[in-house]
Scaffold this motif. Sequence first.
Motif, PDB file in Angstrom:
ATOM      1  N   ILE A 176       0.846  -1.190   0.000  1.00 31.58           N
ATOM      2  CA  ILE A 176       0.000   0.000   0.000  1.00 31.58           C
ATOM      3  C   ILE A 176       0.886   1.247   0.000  1.00 31.58           C
ATOM      4  O   ILE A 176       1.790   1.376   0.836  1.00 31.58           O
ATOM      5  CB  ILE A 176      -0.948   0.004   1.217  1.00 31.58           C
ATOM      6  CG1 ILE A 176      -1.881  -1.201   1.156  1.00 31.58           C
ATOM      7  CG2 ILE A 176      -1.723   1.308   1.294  1.00 31.58           C
ATOM      8  CD1 ILE A 176      -2.749  -1.380   2.391  1.00 31.58           C
ATOM      9  N   ASP A 177       0.625   2.159  -0.941  1.00 29.85           N
ATOM     10  CA  ASP A 177       1.377   3.408  -1.001  1.00 29.85           C
ATOM     11  C   ASP A 177       1.252   4.159   0.318  1.00 29.85           C
ATOM     12  O   ASP A 177       0.161   4.281   0.877  1.00 29.85           O
ATOM     13  CB  ASP A 177       0.859   4.305  -2.142  1.00 29.85           C
ATOM     14  CG  ASP A 177       1.307   3.815  -3.513  1.00 29.85           C
ATOM     15  OD1 ASP A 177       2.295   3.059  -3.573  1.00 29.85           O
ATOM     16  OD2 ASP A 177       0.661   4.179  -4.512  1.00 29.85           O
ATOM     17  N   GLY A 178       2.378   4.660   0.798  1.00 31.09           N
ATOM     18  CA  GLY A 178       2.381   5.439   2.030  1.00 31.09           C
ATOM     19  C   GLY A 178       2.514   4.590   3.292  1.00 31.09           C
ATOM     20  O   GLY A 178       2.640   5.134   4.382  1.00 31.09           O
ATOM     21  N   VAL A 179       2.476   3.278   3.145  1.00 32.31           N
ATOM     22  CA  VAL A 179       2.653   2.388   4.297  1.00 32.31           C
ATOM     23  C   VAL A 179       4.010   1.729   4.174  1.00 32.31           C
ATOM     24  O   VAL A 179       4.292   1.050   3.186  1.00 32.31           O
ATOM     25  CB  VAL A 179       1.544   1.304   4.368  1.00 32.31           C
ATOM     26  CG1 VAL A 179       1.828   0.321   5.484  1.00 32.31           C
ATOM     27  CG2 VAL A 179       0.180   1.942   4.529  1.00 32.31           C
ATOM     28  N   TYR A 180       4.875   1.950   5.163  1.00 26.89           N
ATOM     29  CA  TYR A 180       6.198   1.326   5.152  1.00 26.89           C
ATOM     30  C   TYR A 180       6.230   0.233   6.214  1.00 26.89           C
ATOM     31  O   TYR A 180       5.941   0.480   7.381  1.00 26.89           O
ATOM     32  CB  TYR A 180       7.306   2.342   5.433  1.00 26.89           C
ATOM     33  CG  TYR A 180       8.648   1.671   5.576  1.00 26.89           C
ATOM     34  CD1 TYR A 180       9.332   1.207   4.462  1.00 26.89           C
ATOM     35  CD2 TYR A 180       9.207   1.466   6.825  1.00 26.89           C
ATOM     36  CE1 TYR A 180      10.548   0.562   4.578  1.00 26.89           C
ATOM     37  CE2 TYR A 180      10.426   0.818   6.955  1.00 26.89           C
ATOM     38  CZ  TYR A 180      11.095   0.367   5.826  1.00 26.89           C
ATOM     39  OH  TYR A 180      12.287  -0.282   5.947  1.00 26.89           O
ATOM     40  N   VAL A 181       6.559  -0.949   5.795  1.00 24.56           N
ATOM     41  CA  VAL A 181       6.738  -2.073   6.714  1.00 24.56           C
ATOM     42  C   VAL A 181       8.167  -2.559   6.520  1.00 24.56           C
ATOM     43  O   VAL A 181       8.566  -2.889   5.402  1.00 24.56           O
ATOM     44  CB  VAL A 181       5.738  -3.214   6.424  1.00 24.56           C
ATOM     45  CG1 VAL A 181       5.901  -4.333   7.439  1.00 24.56           C
ATOM     46  CG2 VAL A 181       4.303  -2.697   6.416  1.00 24.56           C
TER      47      VAL A 181
END
Length: 194
Positions: A176-181
């Motif tokens: 998901i764009d904007g979600v960094y894992v």
Amino acid sequence: GKEEAVARHARRLGGVIPRAGTAAVKLGQAMGNRPDVVASPFLEELLKLQDSAETFEWEEARAVVEAELGVVIEEDFEVFPRVPEAAASLGQVYRVKLKGCDQWIALKVQRPRIVADASVDLYFLRILAKFARWRLGLRTNLPEVLDQFGAKLLEELDYEQELRNGVRFKELYGMIDGVYVPDFFPGMTSKHVL
């Protein structure tokens, strides 16, 4: 007056909880997120618990890492500072670099003896919960609530489970764009190191 007495009791509670052990701190932190349950002066003191964890000694962290991962810090790490980046009630995090790897890694090291300490803390908190329920005539089954809390706390102390949760979370939401894992390193994970 009454407000100052409540504030004094809240400050006293905030000072006692850190000395009462890991389980008490985690319980206090959880209650600090419940403004629907906890009165404002107490809430303010409980929220302070989220930022007040002391670090533990480098030699203790080193012993955990080497024993759990089967490594020798000087041989396997290019950088492993003696001072952690952050400390929390359950452990602390170091910014490390493995030899032969250009990537910086956040290495989470659990506090030594925390599982045993938390288990003893939970035992005594359960006794207090039984007494409080009887003494205050509560209908809520406080020991049962504490048992549920204790089970979740012990789950949180299993870093291999945290690894599995993190990998699963990355599979579900990592694109998901904007979600960094972050990436996880199973070879650098054990029950007490992540």
